[in-house]
Write an enzyme that holds these catalytic residues in place. Sequence first.
Site, PDB file in Angstrom:
ATOM      1  N   ASP A 133       0.833  -1.196   0.000  1.00 44.07           N
ATOM      2  CA  ASP A 133       0.000   0.000   0.000  1.00 44.07           C
ATOM      3  C   ASP A 133       0.872   1.251   0.000  1.00 44.07           C
ATOM      4  O   ASP A 133       1.680   1.455   0.905  1.00 44.07           O
ATOM      5  CB  ASP A 133      -0.903  -0.012   1.235  1.00 44.07           C
ATOM      6  CG  ASP A 133      -1.851   1.172   1.285  1.00 44.07           C
ATOM      7  OD1 ASP A 133      -2.165   1.732   0.221  1.00 44.07           O
ATOM      8  OD2 ASP A 133      -2.272   1.549   2.392  1.00 44.07           O
ATOM      9  N   ASP A 330      -2.775   6.559  -5.134  1.00 42.48           N
ATOM     10  CA  ASP A 330      -2.862   5.616  -4.024  1.00 42.48           C
ATOM     11  C   ASP A 330      -3.203   4.226  -4.553  1.00 42.48           C
ATOM     12  O   ASP A 330      -4.164   4.057  -5.293  1.00 42.48           O
ATOM     13  CB  ASP A 330      -3.932   6.080  -3.040  1.00 42.48           C
ATOM     14  CG  ASP A 330      -4.096   5.139  -1.863  1.00 42.48           C
ATOM     15  OD1 ASP A 330      -3.076   4.679  -1.323  1.00 42.48           O
ATOM     16  OD2 ASP A 330      -5.248   4.857  -1.483  1.00 42.48           O
TER      17      ASP A 330
END
Length: 454
Positions: A133, A330
């Site tokens: 992530d 993201d």
Amino acid sequence: MLLGFIVYIVDGTDQILSARFHVDLKTLHPRDSCSPSVKGVSSGSNWTSLRVVHRYGPCSPFADQRKQLSHAKILDLDQAHVDDIHRRVSHSEPLAASATAIPTRSGAYLDSGNYVVTVGFGTPKKDQTVIFDTGSSVSWIQCQPCVGSCYKQEAPLFDPSLSSTYANISCASCFCNELLNKPRCSASDCIYSVRYGDGSVTAGFYAQDTLTLSPVDSTPGFRFGCGERNMGLFGRTDGLLGLGRDKPSIVSQTYNKYGGVFSYCLPLTSSSVGYLSFGSYPAGDLLLTPMLSDPNSPTFYYLALTGISVGGQLIAVPPSIFTRAGTIIDSGTVITRLPATAYSALRSAFRQGMTAYKSVPGTTGLLDTCYDFNGSGGKVIIPRVALHLGGGVTINLGAAGILVAVSRTQLCLAFAGNGDDSSMGILGNTQQKGFNVLYDINKRVIGFGPGNCS
């Protein structure tokens, strides 16, 4: 995999009026078996590449990969993730109680969610399959003893007592102070704690041990959370690998080895394979846009979204709409979020280009521009969508970055609007699929290039 080709419609003055895709809908749905991958786990003198798979799909290492959530729940979790990012940026909550939420994904149709890699912790190494992530910096895995509660995972919990190189980090260490939230202490040991936007929690000792990315590539003294109290929607993954910009992230910790460079290609569907690489890259194949930053939100990677084109035409949105709150990229957000004014203009232009098809209500309030292609013969024509970024970079999205499938015949525009124009925009992973996406901390650039994950 060929997802479509561009058709230019030209009038008598030779001006391009629109650009459209011919799309085979089969290419937007995963297969029942895992497609082969050209790139696997490999290493060189200054680079390492790992195999990336979608955690809910035929390439997943998890036995319960077919377990699904409803589409409404999937999108609710993605919205919780976005809400959490917005809270972190606005600092409307204490940092100790917030970090990037990890949406749980079904992967059967809406298959652009979490992606996992397998790495080794400890000596001798124990393989752990973790979510990666870019919106998180603290890496963590579940550890024995589980003194509070632990969610069910595929592999055995990591046992630090079996690793000859494991050590807890002292509260007096400068490494303890690098945690974003205010660290706590248990005796003299540093304690980390992260609460995610969907209510998931991980907490335990902040520790260090050897991290192994490949048989010939290891990082001694890698700092991570050894979680002994873990609750929430993490699927059967063993933890998380943080690729953010702060000191605890793997990018910062391996800076001397890889120069602050990493890249990835997210597979086009959950039945194919991508990669996560650290280290050198061929710059000639990439379009580079400036990597921006915000000192108030040091974890995130910002870029400049300056405009959007639909069917070859720039939508009429003032540049100030995009720059007011900024945009991050993201890997954990599924659906790209835009300022309300920009999304309204994008939706309107896209709908105008889709009048030949039957529109249907969205499955939730998040996806509101949906179409039923039943009876289309599996072939449709959609407007091309392009994202314009700082530095004069234009990213032409493939069909997998424009439409998301919620059933075999129903597909929706894979963008959503923020509630207003003041909330930060987020370039989500649906629009990143199939690209080679590069992050170079030293040169402060983000790159996009041809990938298709081969």
